[in-house]
Design a protein around this motif. Structure first.
Motif, PDB file in Angstrom:
ATOM      1  N   HIS A  23       0.865  -1.176   0.000  1.00 25.64           N
ATOM      2  CA  HIS A  23       0.000   0.000   0.000  1.00 25.64           C
ATOM      3  C   HIS A  23       0.904   1.228   0.000  1.00 25.64           C
ATOM      4  CE1 HIS A  23      -4.189  -1.484   1.370  1.00 25.64           C
ATOM      5  NE2 HIS A  23      -3.525  -2.489   0.818  1.00 25.64           N
ATOM      6  N   ARG A  24       0.791   2.036  -1.046  1.00 26.73           N
ATOM      7  CA  ARG A  24       1.503   3.308  -1.082  1.00 26.73           C
ATOM      8  C   ARG A  24       0.499   4.424  -0.809  1.00 26.73           C
ATOM      9  NH1 ARG A  24       5.113   2.667  -6.633  1.00 26.73           N
ATOM     10  NH2 ARG A  24       6.546   1.040  -5.863  1.00 26.73           N
ATOM     11  N   GLU A  27      -2.240   4.530  -3.451  1.00 21.75           N
ATOM     12  CA  GLU A  27      -2.134   3.473  -4.460  1.00 21.75           C
ATOM     13  C   GLU A  27      -1.983   2.111  -3.797  1.00 21.75           C
ATOM     14  OE1 GLU A  27       0.160   5.856  -8.077  1.00 21.75           O
ATOM     15  OE2 GLU A  27       1.276   4.459  -6.799  1.00 21.75           O
ATOM     16  N   LEU A  29      -0.466  -1.797  -4.799  1.00 23.06           N
ATOM     17  CA  LEU A  29       0.284  -2.595  -5.763  1.00 23.06           C
ATOM     18  C   LEU A  29      -0.134  -4.057  -5.656  1.00 23.06           C
ATOM     19  CD1 LEU A  29       1.952   0.015  -5.834  1.00 23.06           C
ATOM     20  CD2 LEU A  29       4.019  -1.392  -5.993  1.00 23.06           C
ATOM     21  N   GLU A  37       4.685  -5.111 -10.948  1.00 26.85           N
ATOM     22  CA  GLU A  37       3.405  -5.094 -10.238  1.00 26.85           C
ATOM     23  C   GLU A  37       2.429  -4.134 -10.920  1.00 26.85           C
ATOM     24  OE1 GLU A  37       6.271  -4.682  -8.545  1.00 26.85           O
ATOM     25  OE2 GLU A  37       6.384  -6.524  -7.347  1.00 26.85           O
ATOM     26  N   ILE A  39      -0.907  -1.515 -10.651  1.00 28.20           N
ATOM     27  CA  ILE A  39      -1.270  -0.457  -9.718  1.00 28.20           C
ATOM     28  C   ILE A  39      -2.775  -0.193  -9.777  1.00 28.20           C
ATOM     29  CG2 ILE A  39      -1.014   1.996  -9.155  1.00 28.20           C
ATOM     30  CD1 ILE A  39       1.790   1.869 -10.383  1.00 28.20           C
ATOM     31  N   ASP A  41      -4.883   2.746  -8.926  1.00 27.57           N
ATOM     32  CA  ASP A  41      -4.460   4.130  -8.677  1.00 27.57           C
ATOM     33  C   ASP A  41      -5.356   4.859  -7.690  1.00 27.57           C
ATOM     34  OD1 ASP A  41      -6.690   5.090 -10.041  1.00 27.57           O
ATOM     35  OD2 ASP A  41      -5.621   5.275 -11.949  1.00 27.57           O
ATOM     36  N   SER A  42      -4.912   6.057  -7.332  1.00 25.91           N
ATOM     37  CA  SER A  42      -5.546   6.832  -6.261  1.00 25.91           C
ATOM     38  C   SER A  42      -6.989   7.220  -6.574  1.00 25.91           C
ATOM     39  CB  SER A  42      -4.730   8.089  -5.970  1.00 25.91           C
ATOM     40  OG  SER A  42      -4.593   8.874  -7.153  1.00 25.91           O
ATOM     41  N   ASN A  75       3.421   1.735 -16.524  1.00 19.05           N
ATOM     42  CA  ASN A  75       2.761   1.006 -15.446  1.00 19.05           C
ATOM     43  C   ASN A  75       1.587   0.181 -15.966  1.00 19.05           C
ATOM     44  OD1 ASN A  75       4.379   2.189 -13.345  1.00 19.05           O
ATOM     45  ND2 ASN A  75       3.132   4.055 -13.531  1.00 19.05           N
ATOM     46  N   ILE A  77      -2.037  -0.566 -15.179  1.00 24.31           N
ATOM     47  CA  ILE A  77      -3.112   0.022 -14.384  1.00 24.31           C
ATOM     48  C   ILE A  77      -4.229  -1.010 -14.194  1.00 24.31           C
ATOM     49  CG2 ILE A  77      -4.769   1.907 -14.175  1.00 24.31           C
ATOM     50  CD1 ILE A  77      -1.807   2.720 -14.034  1.00 24.31           C
TER      51      ILE A  77
END
Length: 228
Positions: A23-24, A27, A29, A37, A39, A41-42, A75, A77
């Motif tokens: 967890h970023r 985001e 992964l 990986e 993503i 997204d936000s 990336n 998505i």
């Protein structure tokens, strides 16, 4: 190309199963077995409630939808919501074919009826398919107020129309009630015996007597059997 193939390079529209790895900020992964990986997204993560975030905890296996296998930053998505929607469209199609009853929560209303969540999808119950008790039969403004009062309630419905191309899902509470009453009627008729005493509720009056609901079946009390 051979390397991409061996790594299972995803394509747009694929459904993949993978493990949540991190967890970023804004985001999530997910390892879907590709060269990097994917993503979530936000823009999507910000819409998740606590229950969904718990399902997407690090280490959990989840199904995701490939939105874009290679964006401008290289990336992959992914979308968890779209994956769930794909599964839910399959589910509502089965509900339609099998004529099963679905119990969902009312999340909104408008002058035409009620909105009910079916998984990630939003179903619509027109006023013509709601039970009479939910409608006042008065002015439109009064009916709209009565409909809004149902928000938050759980209601039983049947799927009567699925049109995925138009994002259209129509439900019927009356159809579900009709089936439930039929089941209850069969049960009641099996256990009723002559001479039983039952409590009931008068549901209709006619010149020749009164109709009484005794819990799943309406019986007639003939005029000749009514006391003053």
């Amino acid at each position: 190309l051979e390397e991409d193939e061996s790594l299972g390079f995803p394509k747009s529209g694929d459904l993949r199963t993978g493990d949540v790895v991190e967890h970023r900020v804004g985001e999530i992964l997910v390892d879907i077995g590709s060269k990097s990986e994917g993503i979530i997204d936000s823009s999507e993560v910000s819409t998740f409630d606590e229950d969904i975030l718990n399902l997407l905890a690090v280490g959990n296996e989840v199904t995701v939808y490939v939105v874009n296998p290679d964006d401008r930053n290289g990336n992959i998505i992914l979308s968890y919501r779209k994956a769930m929607e794909e599964e839910d469209w399959s589910m509502v199609q089965e509900l339609l074919e099998n004529q099963e009853i679905y119990k969902g929560k009312v999340t909104g209303s408008n002058r035409g009826g009620l909105l009910v969540n079916v998984g990630m999808l939003r179903g619509f119950v027109p006023t013509s398919h709601l039970k009479h008790e939910r409608l006042g039969g008065g002015p439109r403004s009064e009916n709209e107020e009565r409909l809004r009062a149902n928000i938050g309630d759980a209601i039983s419905t049947k799927v009567i129309e699925v049109d995925r191309s138009r994002n259209r899902l129509i439900l019927s509470e009356r159809a579900a009630l009709k089936e439930a009453r039929a089941v209850e009627l069969n049960r009641l008729m099996e256990e009723l015996e002559e001479g039983d005493i039952r409590d009931g509720r008068v549901v209709n009056l006619a010149d020749f007597g009164a109709f009484v609901d005794i819990g799943g079946a309406e019986g007639l009390v003939h005029l000749s059997e009514l006391c003053w």
